[in-house]
Design an enzyme around this catalytic site. Structure first.
Site, PDB file in Angstrom:
ATOM      1  CB  CYS A 262     -27.987 -13.263 -64.301  1.00 58.04           C
ATOM      2  SG  CYS A 262     -29.030 -14.141 -63.124  1.00 58.04           S
ATOM      3  CB  ILE A 263     -25.879  -9.786 -66.972  1.00 52.98           C
ATOM      4  CG1 ILE A 263     -27.323  -9.564 -66.544  1.00 52.98           C
ATOM      5  CG2 ILE A 263     -25.648  -9.112 -68.315  1.00 52.98           C
ATOM      6  CD1 ILE A 263     -27.739  -8.139 -66.456  1.00 52.98           C
TER       7      ILE A 263
END
Length: 430
Positions: A262-263
């Site tokens: 994700c990040i």
């Protein structure tokens, strides 16, 4: 109720099991034949998901896996949930190929009344534009009229025993009000709290905000680590003191770079999309630059620390401790440890790794050149043979007391050696 979940990885498989626990019959679909075979045999390929859990639901008939997308029509299923990767291309452009190819595989088998939900993180507009168009073109059906379409972002936290899928509120946005109602009905079978929003774009934007919030704050402490370090101030002590404030503060911690599904990726989906609307995301892009630069800063610190010991980085034997992107899991997606090893190799150092959760590197999209590399043994003879140990991931199962006793030099990016005594002069924070 029968549902299909496409993509049996760190997001899709836990979701399958949660629906199965809730009494829903689940068909798991994946193009990876090895995953399908393992699951139908009751075996797990994800460390924090016990095989006993899979086996129980396979035997009860609540869960089965297949490569055959036509099962969507044959069973039939009420809903199709898409949990496939959304990586970046070489120049940080969104790669929707997995989502759109999945849509193309679904479309010929899509039936009237079925609900399709995208869970994969993406930029606002993907569900109601690109995915909808693929589904309509391949099926001859119309979203919002013949079938329901929605977006509901995944909120999986791999390896966190405190987080249960059923307890994590589920954000859902529908293509139409009727689509939202249909999606809510599906998820309410397995999730206790549903958070409806006005449309798919709002739900897509919600997920981006959640991850951008983390990326920006991690970038902040990564930058402060460098600034405070120049002032001979320990960022870890500063954070520990700041977190005693009972309001208006949330602790984030520095590290060797960002990892996970994700990040490191999601903020750039918004950056790309914003440009199509003539907007800039300077704050987001700056955070990305800071976080992306961290592995180089860590290796530079390692080189400086070795030089103080009259040792060059070139030709040095360096052990990267921890290959997973976060502690206590076997999830190595986008792990900064791979970037560190690539950088070490570029400087003609000899890179090795040890990870109790990853005995051998699996094939991947990003770092296939490391596939087959094995984790080194954990014993005094092996650890003491390295010129330096670079701690990238702080697994709790690692004996850091032994590391302090055995290693010649330790560069710690996670502050995990802070509580180890009698190792002064050997440990350097990075």
């Amino acid at each position: 109720m029968n549902i299909a979940i496409i993509g049996l990885g760190y997001v899709g498989l836990p979701l399958c099991l949660q629906f199965a626990r809730s009494g829903v019959r689940v068909l798991g679909l994946d193009i990876d034949a090895k995953k399908v075979s393992a699951l139908n045999a009751g075996r797990s390929y994800i460390k924090h998901i016990p095989a006993s859990e899979i086996k129980k639901h396979v035997r009860s008939g609540k869960f089965s896996a297949s490569e055959d997308f036509s099962q969507i029509k044959i069973l039939p299923v009420s809903a199709i949930l898409i949990c496939v990767p959304t990586p970046l291309k070489k120049h940080r452009q969104p790669d929707l190929s997995y989502v759109l190819n999945t849509g193309k595989s679904i479309a010929p088998h899509l039936q009237r009344g079925q609900t399709v939900v995208l869970e994969s993180t993406t930029y606002p507009g993907t569900t109601e534009n690109e995915l909808r168009e693929v589904l309509e073109r391949g099926s001859g059906l119309r979203a919002g009229k013949d079938f329901h379409l929605a977006f509901s972002p995944e909120r999986e936290d791999p390896g966190n025993p405190k987080n249960k899928i059923s307890e994590i509120p589920k954000v859902i946005g529908g293509y139409t009000p009727a689509c939202l109602t249909a999606a809510k009905k599906i998820y309410s079978r397995a999730i206790r709290k549903i958070i409806p929003v006005s449309n798919c774009r709002t739900a897509e934007a919600t997920k981006l905000l959640e991850n951008i919030f983390r990326a920006v704050n991690i970038a902040l402490v990564n930058e402060l680590k460098t600034v405070y370090g120049a002032m001979d101030i320990d960022i870890w002590e500063v954070i520990a003191a700041a977190r005693t404030k009972p309001f208006g503060y949330m602790p984030f911690y520095p590290g060797p770079g960002l990892g996970g599904h994700c990040i490191p990726i999601d903020p750039f989906y918004l950056t790309w999309r914003a440009k199509q609307f003539g907007q800039e995301t300077r704050f987001v892009e700056l955070a990305g630059e800071i976080n992306t630069a961290m592995p180089k800063k860590v290796v530079a610190h390692l080189a400086k620390t070795l030089a103080a010991k009259k040792k060059k980085l070139r030709g040095a034997r360096v052990l990267v401790l921890g290959l997973a992107y976060k502690a206590n899991v076997d999830d190595d997606r986008e792990s900064p440890s791979y970037v560190l090893m690539d950088l070490l190799k570029a400087f003609d150092a000899k890179a090795f790794y040890h990870d109790p959760h990853i005995p051998v590197v699996r094939p991947s999209r990003e770092f296939s050149h490391w596939a087959g590399t094995k984790s080194v043994k954990w014993d005094r003879k092996t650890i003491s043979s390295f010129d330096a140990v670079l701690i990238s991931t702080a697994h709790e199962s690692v004996n850091y007391r032994q590391l302090a006793d055995w290693a010649r030099l330790i560069v710690d990016t996670r502050n995990v050696m802070a509580g180890i005594k009698d190792a002064s002069g050997k440990i350097s924070k990075a």
